[in-house]
Design an enzyme around this catalytic site. Structure first.
Site, PDB file in Angstrom:
ATOM      1  N   LYS A  27      12.990  -6.410   1.111  1.00 24.97           N
ATOM      2  CA  LYS A  27      11.751  -7.366   0.198  1.00 24.97           C
ATOM      3  C   LYS A  27      10.505  -6.475  -0.019  1.00 24.97           C
ATOM      4  O   LYS A  27       9.782  -6.478   1.120  1.00 24.97           O
ATOM      5  CB  LYS A  27      11.760  -8.781   0.721  1.00 24.97           C
ATOM      6  CG  LYS A  27      10.899  -9.392  -0.387  1.00 24.97           C
ATOM      7  CD  LYS A  27      10.495 -11.004   0.398  1.00 24.97           C
ATOM      8  CE  LYS A  27       9.187 -10.627   0.969  1.00 24.97           C
ATOM      9  NZ  LYS A  27       8.200 -10.458   0.057  1.00 24.97           N
ATOM     10  N   ASN A  42       0.942  -1.254   0.011  1.00 20.73           N
ATOM     11  CA  ASN A  42       0.011  -0.084  -0.052  1.00 20.73           C
ATOM     12  C   ASN A  42       0.997   1.329   0.104  1.00 20.73           C
ATOM     13  O   ASN A  42       0.416   2.314  -0.574  1.00 20.73           O
ATOM     14  CB  ASN A  42      -0.947  -0.059   1.169  1.00 20.73           C
ATOM     15  CG  ASN A  42      -0.521  -0.301   2.258  1.00 20.73           C
ATOM     16  OD1 ASN A  42       0.804  -0.612   2.587  1.00 20.73           O
ATOM     17  ND2 ASN A  42      -1.094  -0.076   3.516  1.00 20.73           N
ATOM     18  N   VAL A  52      -2.011  -9.980  10.111  1.00 21.11           N
ATOM     19  CA  VAL A  52      -1.473 -10.593  11.262  1.00 21.11           C
ATOM     20  C   VAL A  52      -1.139 -11.932  11.067  1.00 21.11           C
ATOM     21  O   VAL A  52       0.082 -12.336  11.796  1.00 21.11           O
ATOM     22  CB  VAL A  52      -2.663 -10.510  12.212  1.00 21.11           C
ATOM     23  CG1 VAL A  52      -2.434 -11.368  13.406  1.00 21.11           C
ATOM     24  CG2 VAL A  52      -3.248  -9.162  12.699  1.00 21.11           C
ATOM     25  N   PRO A  53      -1.709 -12.746  10.174  1.00 20.55           N
ATOM     26  CA  PRO A  53      -1.190 -14.203  10.110  1.00 20.55           C
ATOM     27  C   PRO A  53       0.282 -14.462   9.743  1.00 20.55           C
ATOM     28  O   PRO A  53       1.094 -15.160  10.061  1.00 20.55           O
ATOM     29  CB  PRO A  53      -2.178 -14.778   9.049  1.00 20.55           C
ATOM     30  CG  PRO A  53      -3.266 -13.718   9.254  1.00 20.55           C
ATOM     31  CD  PRO A  53      -2.908 -12.550   9.513  1.00 20.55           C
ATOM     32  N   GLU A  86       7.741   2.644  14.286  1.00 22.02           N
ATOM     33  CA  GLU A  86       8.265   3.190  13.123  1.00 22.02           C
ATOM     34  C   GLU A  86       8.084   4.631  13.369  1.00 22.02           C
ATOM     35  O   GLU A  86       7.296   5.136  13.890  1.00 22.02           O
ATOM     36  CB  GLU A  86       7.706   2.720  12.079  1.00 22.02           C
ATOM     37  CG  GLU A  86       8.033   1.301  11.760  1.00 22.02           C
ATOM     38  CD  GLU A  86       7.865   0.771  10.387  1.00 22.02           C
ATOM     39  OE1 GLU A  86       8.778   0.179   9.635  1.00 22.02           O
ATOM     40  OE2 GLU A  86       6.602   0.711  10.040  1.00 22.02           O
ATOM     41  N   GLU A 145     -10.739  -6.687   8.985  1.00 19.10           N
ATOM     42  CA  GLU A 145     -10.203  -5.697   8.250  1.00 19.10           C
ATOM     43  C   GLU A 145     -10.519  -5.891   6.720  1.00 19.10           C
ATOM     44  O   GLU A 145     -10.221  -6.926   6.401  1.00 19.10           O
ATOM     45  CB  GLU A 145      -8.742  -5.657   8.471  1.00 19.10           C
ATOM     46  CG  GLU A 145      -7.968  -4.633   7.737  1.00 19.10           C
ATOM     47  CD  GLU A 145      -6.497  -4.440   8.199  1.00 19.10           C
ATOM     48  OE1 GLU A 145      -6.059  -3.555   8.216  1.00 19.10           O
ATOM     49  OE2 GLU A 145      -6.002  -5.537   8.331  1.00 19.10           O
ATOM     50  N   GLU A 167       4.295  -4.352  12.362  1.00 16.22           N
ATOM     51  CA  GLU A 167       3.353  -3.116  11.933  1.00 16.22           C
ATOM     52  C   GLU A 167       2.138  -4.054  11.470  1.00 16.22           C
ATOM     53  O   GLU A 167       2.247  -4.426   9.904  1.00 16.22           O
ATOM     54  CB  GLU A 167       4.073  -2.011  11.346  1.00 16.22           C
ATOM     55  CG  GLU A 167       3.054  -0.885  11.455  1.00 16.22           C
ATOM     56  CD  GLU A 167       1.925  -0.909  10.314  1.00 16.22           C
ATOM     57  OE1 GLU A 167       0.796  -1.251  10.764  1.00 16.22           O
ATOM     58  OE2 GLU A 167       2.199  -0.498   9.368  1.00 16.22           O
ATOM     59  N   CYS A 220      -3.778   0.543   7.039  1.00 13.15           N
ATOM     60  CA  CYS A 220      -3.744  -0.449   8.079  1.00 13.15           C
ATOM     61  C   CYS A 220      -4.641   0.309   9.387  1.00 13.15           C
ATOM     62  O   CYS A 220      -5.253  -0.133  10.217  1.00 13.15           O
ATOM     63  CB  CYS A 220      -2.571  -0.881   8.462  1.00 13.15           C
ATOM     64  SG  CYS A 220      -1.062   0.214   8.519  1.00 13.15           S
TER      65      CYS A 220
END
Length: 508
Positions: free
Chosen positions: A194, A171, A248-249, A482, A405, A268, A302
């Protein structure tokens, strides 16, 4: 012959929708783009606005990941010996170059990500501001002197970790690469980054800009790939830290892999953030805030405030105005200055978002506007991944659209009566990334900020993120931060040095 940076190639000049095709290799280490060893697992990368193929993403295997990490380690050994002022000078030059090429980078970002050019330009500005901010912090890094009895003393040294891995999201491709690399480099680390396999292009531009600015070859490397490449990075014995932005996963998997090598981790992750609008608010600002909390980057953010709690007395006025303005959002060619909403990242993601809206209707929510696939009048955009921005009324806390979400342009609006009730409902989630409150009552605003379980609380605004301010989550939205000064602590380690000025007192 020296390799030409991507931004110097003719295809990256004045990029417009439907024109960019990237044939260059998109791995970068040792100060140059590197051709992939094996092309058999390549995946097409699509331009969201048109649905056509932009480039191929060819994942890095074990040997390539190893090369990138060893290149970073070699650069780290040099960079970590630079003084803070020397690092700052090079980082300021990188920020200057980004500022100068902002529009070209932004256009490439739009082609790869689908967001509006207006937003992409802001993202690139945030990136150079972040690098500039940490350049300013680099010379200030210092330890502490502690006086001990008898003239003895101790001191602490703030030292780099070594090779850090950054794993980005689709995003904010360029901005996240800057958010992760700037504090890492300010502390004396190297980074292997990455990008998301869906947005592989602009991180390479950042790598080339750092090289041009004067960092040692290998200090910021880019490896392409998906989950398998990410796993190779997390498991590599020469990696000291992993900073991940994503779901999350996947965050759980990253943490599990890093744990095997006892590596530091910053996560994050996702959110389902509450935005609470009290009846005493400045309604015009609350409406603008709700739009900013839901529709930036097509809702693919997010920290978006997607659970909008509105005090019952003002619900009719709020809904009427929000729906009117949501219907007026110009959706279309993301390269056009007048566009305010572009295309979602991919066809499967678009279908997932539309599936959430369908399910919301089945569970009793009422679609007040939008929520359908949108086909712009421009024929080149007919296969793009556009969805009209959606407002859902008649929502309940137990609905899927309120709990999960969606990551699309969908605002769920819920009524509430009292402060105590809405706080309990707002906190009834496994997430805790962000939150917001609109009220004229200063005491209430600070009470809500204190009692909300989230890493950020916006008072009378939403989705403002200055680089000076820490950003990160509570609960399953992750940990670590961050931006801001505190992030230095997540990219460095303390060494204590104890100095005896007298004789050793021994028990033996």
């Amino acid at each position: 012959m020296a390799q030409q940076p991507l931004l110097s190639l003719p295809e990256f000049h004045n990029v417009s929708t439907g024109t960019l095709v990237v044939k260059e290799p998109l791995n970068f280490w040792g100060g140059a783009r590197v051709k992939p060893k094996d092309t058999k697992n390549s995946e097409p990368v699509y331009e969201p606005a048109t649905g056509r193929v932009l480039c191929d993403m060819i994942p890095c295997g074990e040997e390539e990941v190893d090369q990138a990490i060893k290149s970073a380690h070699f650069a780290y050994l040099k960079w970590s010996k630079f003084s803070g002022m020397e690092r700052a000078r090079i980082m300021l030059e990188a920020a200057r170059i980004i500022r100068e090429r902002r529009d070209e980078i932004a256009r490439a970002e739009v082609a790869n990500n689908g967001k509006s050019i207006t937003e992409a330009q802001v993202d690139i500005d945030v990136a150079w501001q972040c690098i500039e901010y940490y350049a300013g912090i680099a010379p200030t890094l210092s330890g502490q002197h502690i006086q001990l009895p008898g003239g003895s003393f101790a001191y602490t040294r703030r030292e780099p970790l070594g090779v850090c891995v950054g794993i980005g999201a689709w995003n904010y491709p360029f901005q996240i690469a800057a958010w992760k690399s700037a504090p890492a480099m300010a502390c004396g680390n190297a980074m292997v980054f990455k990008p998301s396999p869906m947005t592989p292009v602009t991180a390479v531009m950042l790598a080339e800009i750092y090289k041009e600015a004067g960092v040692p070859d290998g200090l910021f490397n880019v490896v392409q790939g998906g989950a398998e490449t990410g796993g190779l990075l997390c498991h590599h014995p020469m990696v000291a830290k992993v900073s991940f932005t994503g779901s999350v996963p996947t965050g759980k998997k990253v943490m599990e892999m890093a744990a095997k090598g006892v590596k530091q981790v910053t996560l994050e992750l996702g959110g389902k953030s509450p935005l609470i609008i009290f009846k005493d608010c400045e309604l015009e600002n609350a409406i603008k805030g709700a739009l900013m909390a839901n529709f930036l980057t097509q809702g693919e953010v997010c920290c978006n405030g997607t659970r909008v709690f509105v005090q019952r007395e003002i619900m009719p006025q709020f809904l009427e105005e929000v729906v009117k303005r949501t219907k007026a959002i110009p959706v279309g060619d993301p390269m056009c200055d007048g566009t305010r909403m572009g295309a979602l990242i991919s066809k499967p993601h678009m279908e997932r978002v539309l599936g959430f809206i369908k399910q919301a209707k089945e569970q009793g929510a009422k679609v007040l506007c939008g929520g359908e696939r949108f086909v712009p009048s421009d024929s080149k955009l007919k296969d793009g991944y556009f969805v009209s921005p959606c407002v859902l009324d008649n929502c309940r806390d137990d609905m899927t659209c309120v709990k999960e979400e969606i990551f699309g342009p969908v605002m769920s609006v819920l009524p509430f009566d009292t402060e105590e009730e809405v706080l309990q409902r707002a906190n009834n989630t496994t997430f805790g990334l962000a939150s917001g409150v609109f009220t004229r009552d200063i005491a209430r605003a600070h009470r809500v900020a204190e009692n909300i379980q989230a890493g950020t609380c916006y008072i009378n605004n939403y989705n403002v993120g200055p680089v000076e301010v820490p950003f990160g989550g509570y609960k399953m939205s992750g940990f670590g931060r961050e931006n801001g000064q505190v992030t230095i602590e997540y990219y460095s380690q303390l060494k204590t040095v104890v100095v005896e000025m007298g004789d050793v007192e021994s028990f033996f």
